[in-house]
Write a protein that holds these residues in place. Structure first.
Motif, PDB file in Angstrom:
ATOM      1  N   GLY A 190       2.187   6.982 -12.640  1.00 32.93           N
ATOM      2  CA  GLY A 190       1.309   5.828 -12.442  1.00 32.93           C
ATOM      3  C   GLY A 190       1.936   4.668 -11.719  1.00 32.93           C
ATOM      4  O   GLY A 190       1.399   3.557 -11.749  1.00 32.93           O
ATOM      5  N   THR A 191       3.071   4.895 -11.051  1.00 34.21           N
ATOM      6  CA  THR A 191       3.763   3.793 -10.369  1.00 34.21           C
ATOM      7  C   THR A 191       3.819   3.969  -8.862  1.00 34.21           C
ATOM      8  O   THR A 191       4.423   3.156  -8.167  1.00 34.21           O
ATOM      9  CB  THR A 191       5.193   3.664 -10.902  1.00 34.21           C
ATOM     10  N   VAL A 192       3.225   5.036  -8.348  1.00 36.03           N
ATOM     11  CA  VAL A 192       3.164   5.285  -6.904  1.00 36.03           C
ATOM     12  C   VAL A 192       1.704   5.356  -6.493  1.00 36.03           C
ATOM     13  O   VAL A 192       0.915   6.085  -7.095  1.00 36.03           O
ATOM     14  CB  VAL A 192       3.905   6.583  -6.520  1.00 36.03           C
ATOM     15  N   GLU A 193       1.337   4.593  -5.474  1.00 35.97           N
ATOM     16  CA  GLU A 193      -0.035   4.555  -4.993  1.00 35.97           C
ATOM     17  C   GLU A 193      -0.154   5.372  -3.710  1.00 35.97           C
ATOM     18  O   GLU A 193       0.683   5.233  -2.806  1.00 35.97           O
ATOM     19  CB  GLU A 193      -0.462   3.115  -4.724  1.00 35.97           C
ATOM     20  N   PHE A 194      -1.157   6.198  -3.625  1.00 32.49           N
ATOM     21  CA  PHE A 194      -1.392   7.023  -2.446  1.00 32.49           C
ATOM     22  C   PHE A 194      -2.623   6.518  -1.714  1.00 32.49           C
ATOM     23  O   PHE A 194      -3.599   6.078  -2.329  1.00 32.49           O
ATOM     24  CB  PHE A 194      -1.558   8.494  -2.849  1.00 32.49           C
ATOM     25  N   ALA A 195      -2.559   6.589  -0.393  1.00 34.65           N
ATOM     26  CA  ALA A 195      -3.653   6.059   0.417  1.00 34.65           C
ATOM     27  C   ALA A 195      -3.690   6.784   1.747  1.00 34.65           C
ATOM     28  O   ALA A 195      -2.705   7.421   2.159  1.00 34.65           O
ATOM     29  CB  ALA A 195      -3.462   4.564   0.646  1.00 34.65           C
ATOM     30  N   LYS A 196      -4.798   6.691   2.415  1.00 31.19           N
ATOM     31  CA  LYS A 196      -4.914   7.147   3.789  1.00 31.19           C
ATOM     32  C   LYS A 196      -4.806   5.933   4.705  1.00 31.19           C
ATOM     33  O   LYS A 196      -5.387   4.886   4.433  1.00 31.19           O
ATOM     34  CB  LYS A 196      -6.237   7.879   4.017  1.00 31.19           C
ATOM     35  N   VAL A 197      -4.036   6.096   5.766  1.00 32.53           N
ATOM     36  CA  VAL A 197      -3.828   5.024   6.734  1.00 32.53           C
ATOM     37  C   VAL A 197      -4.540   5.414   8.018  1.00 32.53           C
ATOM     38  O   VAL A 197      -4.507   6.577   8.444  1.00 32.53           O
ATOM     39  CB  VAL A 197      -2.327   4.781   6.979  1.00 32.53           C
ATOM     40  N   ALA A 198      -5.187   4.447   8.651  1.00 34.80           N
ATOM     41  CA  ALA A 198      -5.969   4.701   9.860  1.00 34.80           C
ATOM     42  C   ALA A 198      -5.044   4.892  11.057  1.00 34.80           C
ATOM     43  O   ALA A 198      -4.937   4.040  11.943  1.00 34.80           O
ATOM     44  CB  ALA A 198      -6.952   3.558  10.102  1.00 34.80           C
ATOM     45  N   MET A 199      -4.351   6.032  11.077  1.00 33.63           N
ATOM     46  CA  MET A 199      -3.433   6.354  12.162  1.00 33.63           C
ATOM     47  C   MET A 199      -3.368   7.864  12.320  1.00 33.63           C
ATOM     48  O   MET A 199      -3.749   8.620  11.426  1.00 33.63           O
ATOM     49  CB  MET A 199      -2.029   5.796  11.867  1.00 33.63           C
ATOM     50  N   GLN A 200      -2.873   8.288  13.472  1.00 29.59           N
ATOM     51  CA  GLN A 200      -2.637   9.707  13.708  1.00 29.59           C
ATOM     52  C   GLN A 200      -1.444   9.847  14.645  1.00 29.59           C
ATOM     53  O   GLN A 200      -1.397   9.168  15.669  1.00 29.59           O
ATOM     54  CB  GLN A 200      -3.877  10.358  14.346  1.00 29.59           C
ATOM     55  N   PRO A 201      -0.458  10.683  14.292  1.00 28.24           N
ATOM     56  CA  PRO A 201      -0.319  11.432  13.036  1.00 28.24           C
ATOM     57  C   PRO A 201       0.137  10.514  11.901  1.00 28.24           C
ATOM     58  O   PRO A 201       0.511   9.372  12.142  1.00 28.24           O
ATOM     59  CB  PRO A 201       0.757  12.461  13.376  1.00 28.24           C
ATOM     60  N   GLY A 202       0.132  11.049  10.667  1.00 28.96           N
ATOM     61  CA  GLY A 202       0.679  10.315   9.530  1.00 28.96           C
ATOM     62  C   GLY A 202      -0.330   9.643   8.651  1.00 28.96           C
ATOM     63  O   GLY A 202      -0.003   8.646   7.989  1.00 28.96           O
ATOM     64  N   GLY A 203      -1.561  10.150   8.571  1.00 32.75           N
ATOM     65  CA  GLY A 203      -2.577   9.493   7.763  1.00 32.75           C
ATOM     66  C   GLY A 203      -2.264   9.399   6.283  1.00 32.75           C
ATOM     67  O   GLY A 203      -2.336   8.316   5.689  1.00 32.75           O
ATOM     68  N   PRO A 204      -1.904  10.507   5.594  1.00 33.32           N
ATOM     69  CA  PRO A 204      -1.642  10.419   4.148  1.00 33.32           C
ATOM     70  C   PRO A 204      -0.285   9.790   3.855  1.00 33.32           C
ATOM     71  O   PRO A 204       0.750  10.253   4.338  1.00 33.32           O
ATOM     72  CB  PRO A 204      -1.685  11.883   3.695  1.00 33.32           C
ATOM     73  N   GLN A 205      -0.272   8.704   3.086  1.00 38.83           N
ATOM     74  CA  GLN A 205       0.947   7.969   2.780  1.00 38.83           C
ATOM     75  C   GLN A 205       0.967   7.602   1.301  1.00 38.83           C
ATOM     76  O   GLN A 205      -0.063   7.581   0.636  1.00 38.83           O
ATOM     77  CB  GLN A 205       1.034   6.680   3.613  1.00 38.83           C
ATOM     78  N   GLY A 206       2.151   7.290   0.806  1.00 33.98           N
ATOM     79  CA  GLY A 206       2.292   6.804  -0.553  1.00 33.98           C
ATOM     80  C   GLY A 206       3.470   5.864  -0.661  1.00 33.98           C
ATOM     81  O   GLY A 206       4.439   5.967   0.100  1.00 33.98           O
ATOM     82  N   ALA A 207       3.400   4.933  -1.598  1.00 32.14           N
ATOM     83  CA  ALA A 207       4.492   3.977  -1.798  1.00 32.14           C
ATOM     84  C   ALA A 207       4.407   3.424  -3.207  1.00 32.14           C
ATOM     85  O   ALA A 207       3.325   3.272  -3.766  1.00 32.14           O
ATOM     86  CB  ALA A 207       4.417   2.844  -0.779  1.00 32.14           C
ATOM     87  N   GLY A 208       5.564   3.135  -3.789  1.00 34.65           N
ATOM     88  CA  GLY A 208       5.618   2.567  -5.133  1.00 34.65           C
ATOM     89  C   GLY A 208       7.024   2.611  -5.661  1.00 34.65           C
ATOM     90  O   GLY A 208       7.984   2.428  -4.899  1.00 34.65           O
ATOM     91  N   THR A 209       7.179   2.863  -6.958  1.00 39.95           N
ATOM     92  CA  THR A 209       8.504   2.929  -7.576  1.00 39.95           C
ATOM     93  C   THR A 209       8.567   4.107  -8.533  1.00 39.95           C
ATOM     94  O   THR A 209       7.555   4.545  -9.085  1.00 39.95           O
ATOM     95  CB  THR A 209       8.830   1.639  -8.349  1.00 39.95           C
ATOM     96  N   VAL A 210       9.785   4.608  -8.726  1.00 36.68           N
ATOM     97  CA  VAL A 210      10.083   5.620  -9.738  1.00 36.68           C
ATOM     98  C   VAL A 210      11.276   5.117 -10.530  1.00 36.68           C
ATOM     99  O   VAL A 210      12.355   4.895  -9.965  1.00 36.68           O
ATOM    100  CB  VAL A 210      10.397   6.982  -9.100  1.00 36.68           C
ATOM    101  N   ASP A 211      11.067   4.897 -11.823  1.00 37.50           N
ATOM    102  CA  ASP A 211      12.113   4.319 -12.673  1.00 37.50           C
ATOM    103  C   ASP A 211      12.669   3.037 -12.064  1.00 37.50           C
ATOM    104  O   ASP A 211      13.867   2.763 -12.126  1.00 37.50           O
ATOM    105  CB  ASP A 211      13.240   5.335 -12.903  1.00 37.50           C
ATOM    106  N   GLY A 212      11.773   2.250 -11.451  1.00 38.39           N
ATOM    107  CA  GLY A 212      12.151   0.965 -10.873  1.00 38.39           C
ATOM    108  C   GLY A 212      12.738   1.029  -9.483  1.00 38.39           C
ATOM    109  O   GLY A 212      13.023  -0.017  -8.886  1.00 38.39           O
TER     110      GLY A 212
END
Length: 401
Positions: free
Chosen positions: A267-289
């Protein structure tokens, strides 16, 4: 769907400015200066000669010509490194070498080529303006002036200046420690015989090199199969030693997306689609800080995503004054098309103010990526461009070759 700029901001916010450390000059190459550095001494630190020749009083040799030379006794020899330089007595000259200290009283250096090169008496055959071939103390940089500005990368010229003004150590930003982890049950190490359905794992080699080129210290974790428990165990055993974890693969919409499945349980990493090509599916957040950025698995998508999101964030954390790649305008050598509502990053070959597309838009075409030296950026609201149209080009490795 996020814009490119929105996801850039998300990734940048994960990486704070790295702490400062002092390193010897010999270890500072390629690092980023953390604070302004001032000159401990002036450059030059004393008036000195810019030529091999004769230090003289201009008023005593101003009338010399080839037809009417001026003969002067040579009172002293001043090689470079001499420290007991005596003042220039009226009516004499001192033979002087390049870089040697100018004797008090001298205000011009006559090059040896304009004389008969005498050692006891010299015949001066041409006059020069007052001050010619004299390097004045502090004319390059004054003592106490800022020699190197914070945020600048330390290359050969900067390290040469630091040494010249007497600096032994430089304050730099600590290199970010980055873990790189590729996922996929289809991956095998290069050199291993391939079975049907297997491919050689290449993203970790690509991303480790990209991290190091950006100024970080990268460590490759052994790629893991599509198993959530094994993936999480590998990550949590290693992540505490890192400033950033980069994963590739497992973030799309398929049934075996191990990165997305594993990190969603935290529950600490957010996934999203970015309006770009290539590389649409992305994620960012933290794991154990610890910050984590999840990139797509296709090699071109991973490369472009790193260039657009991770590289500038790493360089900002290093304190770079100019974290972005150099952008230049270029004219297209041929027409191109682009999907609507997505920013396109096409591989290109730039030179002489023109750019040609290299290969198609497919995110699996890694051979075409290796032949490219730039990315051609097509805005979201543009679907086609004719030959000769001006586009924005991002220069990447090899752009000037």
């Amino acid at each position: 769907m996020r814009t490119v700029e929105e996801h850039q901001a998300v990734v940048a916010a994960l990486l704070p400015l790295l702490p400062e450390e002092s390193v010897p000059l010999a270890a500072a190459h390629g690092r980023v200066l953390a604070r302004d550095v001032r000159a401990a001494v002036a450059l030059p630190s004393f008036d000195n000669s810019a030529m091999d020749g004769y230090a003289a009083r201009w008023s005593e040799v101003a009338g010399a010509t080839g037809a009417s030379p001026v003969a002067m006794p040579v009172a002293e020899d001043i090689p470079a490194g001499r420290t007991d330089v005596v003042p220039l007595a009226p009516g004499t000259v001192h033979r002087i070498m390049t870089g040697a200290p100018l004797p008090p009283g001298a205000d011009v250096v006559i090059p040896v080529e304009l004389t008969d090169a005498g050692t006891e008496t010299v015949e001066i055959r041409d006059a020069l303006p007052r001050g010619r071939h004299v390097r004045s103390a502090g004319e390059d940089i004054a003592q106490g002036a800022v020699a190197l500005v914070a945020g600048g990368p330390l290359g050969a010229a900067q390290l040469g200046l630091a040494a010249a003004v007497g600096i032994e150590e430089l304050p730099v930003r600590r290199r970010p420690r980055v873990l790189v982890l590729s996922t996929g049950s289809e991956l095998v190490a290069p050199g291993t015989p391939l079975l049907p359905g297997q491919i050689y794992e290449s993203n970790s080699a690509l991303l480790v090199a990209a991290v190091e080129e950006a100024g970080g210290e990268a460590r490759r974790l052994h790629f893991v199969p599509d198993d959530v428990d094994q993936f999480l165990a590998t990550v949590r055993a290693e992540v505490s030693s890192a400033d950033l974890l980069i994963t590739s693969g497992g973030v799309s919409a398929g049934a075996y997306e191990v990165v997305k499945d594993a990190f969603r349980t935290l529950g600490t990493v957010e996934f999203a689609k970015v309006a770009m090509q290539p590389g649409g599916p992305q994620g960012a957040g933290t794991v154990d800080g610890v910050p984590v950025v999840t990139l797509p698995g296709n090699p071109v998508s991973a490369f472009v995503s790193f260039e657009v999101f991770v590289r500038p964030a790493l360089r900002r954390a290093l304190g770079h004054g100019a974290p972005e790649r150099l952008h230049v305008p270029a004219r297209l050598t041929g027409p191109l098309t682009s999907p609507p509502e997505k920013r396109q990053f096409l591989r290109g070959r730039y030179g002489g103010g023109e750019v040609s597309q290299v290969g198609g838009p497919g995110s699996h075409l890694v051979a075409h990526l290796a032949r490219a030296n730039c990315l051609v950026v097509v805005p979201e609201d543009v679907t086609e461009l004719p030959a000769g149209a001006e586009v924005d080009v991002v220069l990447i490795e090899g752009a000037l070759q």
